[in-house]
Write an enzyme that holds these catalytic residues in place. Structure first.
Site, short mmCIF file in Angstrom:
data_model
loop_
_atom_site.label_atom_id
_atom_site.label_comp_id
_atom_site.label_asym_id
_atom_site.label_seq_id
_atom_site.Cartn_x
_atom_site.Cartn_y
_atom_site.Cartn_z
N LYS A 176 34.68 48.89 0.16
CA LYS A 176 35.46 48.04 1.05
C LYS A 176 34.58 46.72 0.90
O LYS A 176 34.34 46.78 1.53
CB LYS A 176 36.64 47.98 2.00
CG LYS A 176 37.92 47.66 2.24
CD LYS A 176 38.37 48.14 3.29
CE LYS A 176 39.42 47.34 3.85
NZ LYS A 176 40.66 47.73 4.47
N GLU B 3 54.59 54.97 10.64
CA GLU B 3 55.16 54.64 11.93
C GLU B 3 55.98 56.07 12.36
O GLU B 3 56.17 56.08 13.63
CB GLU B 3 55.82 53.44 11.97
CG GLU B 3 54.85 52.89 11.39
CD GLU B 3 54.92 52.19 9.93
OE1 GLU B 3 53.95 51.19 9.49
OE2 GLU B 3 54.98 53.26 9.22
N ARG C 282 60.32 49.91 9.31
CA ARG C 282 60.18 51.53 8.74
C ARG C 282 60.55 52.78 9.21
O ARG C 282 61.05 53.42 8.94
CB ARG C 282 59.14 51.94 8.25
CG ARG C 282 58.30 50.94 7.62
CD ARG C 282 56.95 50.60 7.62
NE ARG C 282 56.74 51.80 7.34
CZ ARG C 282 55.35 52.28 5.59
NH1 ARG C 282 56.77 51.14 5.21
NH2 ARG C 282 55.29 53.10 5.69
#
Length: 602
Positions: free
Chosen positions: A259, A344, A372
């Site tokens: 990354k 979540e 969500r």
């Protein structure tokens, strides 16, 4: 690239390959050396653009070679690539006819930060939330099979997205499809912050054993499996993708990438450089550093509460709670900090369990991600009346403005769930008072809209006890007109009242604080001296707070209600000030509307 090596070539505007690319077909015949040069040019362009414009950084820098390889092997858009979260799609856009938006500063805003079918036939979904790519791609694969077509379907997933429940549901379905279905798992050992969860320990073992570890989630789900140890080696990726192209069984290509690859600061601090506002290339320093006073105060509160109460727990879902807890903050919290991964639903249900077990949990995340978890908030929390606390950040038209990340749909969603107390404090002092009350009371689940603006010091007394539910606060006593300003818009209500006073209209100003219920006593009391009620809310009107007020007054012929808020639309990459003016959400426009209305009534 190291820190700034080889940047001068791009700053001179010289590219050998990039600016000539109009479609993926243009790179099909490149040699390995040409691909390396192209990757370098892409990173240089991405770096310059991000330093000026801001945007997702680390995900795109890490995915450059993988996306070059995908477009070398597969035939987009006939072969369909679905990106997850799609914030790693900038290199894809550069190769699919949108390169000018990464080379020419005046065109930087011509593309969104995510895939967007309106921009290109190479994009198949407008996606900004995580863990969706596999599920979306299973639908494309099934539709292809029903139609008798033979194109490849590829889901490109990474940045912690495997920890989301939808990704696992998608894997489960894909594992028994017995058709062409290719998942590229871009494993950079990082979410936004560090990865959490048992599966990531096993992913690490797969990396350490060159893909040979016995515990393999993908094989357990019924998929074939390939491993590429260097996911930034374009040639190794091309070989792996050629092996699976046109496969008639579902397969995962697990690639290990770096990354932020190519920029020293992003490689060394992957969390900070996941997304970056405009910065200086040489030093990495932000050009316009800003500390949000509301989020900073939340961090201070969380750390102090953890010291005060050993049963306090702060929960996050891959985003540091949306309040900016640094690695040092999280380390200081120790076992009183739990990151559920990008999940979540798990965080909300866990918060309910913590509250039921006697702990004092707070779960915080961005308003857009709370969308969500409606079922968990309703079923796991509210039905059980579990006294957990939820912090919703950037719940405002002045928050994030990508169509996939809008934060102003929360009031209709959560203010109408029974038992859930939904509070919108008007400023910093009131927010902290609400937060202290919420985390000590045990009678209700509580959601708090963290202000994005508003009073830092309240101009009126702030109460400390909110256990008498749905009691609004009268800020200014007046007559004829009453302005009810919810949350951050309470200050706008006071500003409008001050301007009306110059025209001899002395309005009553009310801060409701509670969005989940009506103060019927106060509303009935307004009938005696008022004929016009204005409601202001930083959210959509339909199903919102103002409509509750309007419905309460109903057919009362002596009271007129005018509601100010946003239309029910997916506004995309808007200018917040322009959107506010379009919906008359300024004190100046509210005053003008009110004076016209009063004149008509005379």
């Amino acid at each position: 690239m190291g820190n700034t090596a080889d940047i001068p070539q791009r700053q001179r505007g010289i590219t050998l390959y990039l600016e000539k690319i109009t479609s993926p077909a243009d790179i099909k015949g490149y040699t390995a050396e040409q691909r390396r040069a192209l990757a370098q040019e892409m990173r240089e362009a991405l770096l310059k653009r991000a330093s000026i414009h801001g945007g997702h950084f680390g995900p795109d820098f890490g995915a450059v070679e993988a996306i070059i390889a995908l477009h070398t092997v597969f035939d987009s858009p006939t072969d369909k690539i679905v990106y997850d979260v799609s914030h790693q799609s900038y290199p894809h856009k550069m190769l699919t006819g949108r390169v000018e938006a990464y080379l020419v500063e005046k065109e930087y805003d011509e593309v969104s930060g995510y895939t967007n079918p309106e921009e290109s036939p190479h994009d198949f979904f407008n996606v900004g939330h995580t863990s969706t790519s596999i599920s979306l791609a299973t639908g494309l694969a099934k539709a292809r099979d029903l139609a008798g077509r033979r194109e490849n379907i590829i889901a490109f997933i990474g940045d912690g997205s495997m920890s989301g429940g939808e990704a696992l549901e998608g894997l489960n379905v894909a594992g028994e499809m017995q058709t062409n279905f290719i998942i590229v798992f871009n494993d950079n050992d990082q979410s936004i912050a560090e990865n959490h969860g048992g599966m990531y320990k096993e992913f690490r073992r797969l990396r350490e054993t060159n893909g040979r570890a016995e515990n393999n989630l993908f094989r357990a789900m019924g998929l074939d499996y390939r491993y590429v140890a260097d996911g930034n080696d374009c040639e190794a990726l091309i070989d792996a993708f050629r092996e699976v192209k046109d496969s008639q069984t579902p397969v995962v290509v697990h690639i290990h990438t770096q990354k932020g690859k190519g920029y020293k600061f992003a490689e060394e601090d992957r969390e900070t450089w996941h997304y970056r506002m405009p910065f200086d290339i040489e030093t990495g320093a932000l050009k316009n550093p800003y500390t949000d006073p509301f989020l900073a105060a939340t961090v201070d509160f969380v750390k102090a509460e953890a010291q005060r109460n050993p049963n306090f727990v702060f929960l996050a879902a891959g985003t540091m709670g949306g309040i900016g807890l640094t690695p040092a903050d999280r380390a200081a919290l120790g076992t009183q900090y739990v990151d559920a991964g990008i999940a979540e639903e798990q965080a909300v249900a866990m918060a309910s369990g913590l509250a039921r077990g006697g702990a004092r949990p707070i779960f915080g995340t961005y308003s857009t991600f709370f969308q969500r978890v409606y079922d968990q908030m309703s079923q796991d929390v509210a039905v059980n009346n579990s006294p957990a606390v939820f912090l919703s950040t950037y719940a405002s038209l002045y928050g994030m403005n990508d169509v996939t990340h809008l934060g102003f749909f929360d009031i209709p969603l959560f203010a109408n769930i029974p038992n859930l107390v939904f509070l919108a404090p008007a400023g910093l002092e009131e927010y902290l008072a609400v937060l202290r009350w919420a985390v000590t009371q045990t009678a209700h689940p509580v959601m708090i809209r963290v202000p994005v603006m508003g009073y830092e010091t309240s101009p009126y007394p702030v109460r400390t006890d909110y256990s008498a539910l749905n009691r609004y606060q009268t800020v200014t006593e007046g007559a004829e007109v009453a302005i009810i300003g919810a949350g951050s818009f309470a200050q706008m209500a006071s500003d409008a009242a001050a301007e009306l006073a110059k025209d001899g209209v002395h309005a009553t100003v009310i801060n409701p604080i509670f969005l989940s219920g009506l103060d019927t006593e106060l509303l009935d009391g307004l009938k005696a001296k008022h004929r016009l009620i204005l409601t202001l809310e930083d959210g959509t009107l339909e199903g919102g707070f103002g409509q509750k007020i309007a419905a309460y007054y109903g057919m009362d012929e002596h009271i007129r209600v005018r509601c100010y808020g946003l239309s029910k639309e997916f506004h995309d990459r808007y200018n917040a000030e322009e959107l506010a003016r379009e919906h008359h959400l300024t004190a100046e426009q509210i005053v003008a509307d009110t004076l016209r209305t009063l004149k008509k009534k005379e």
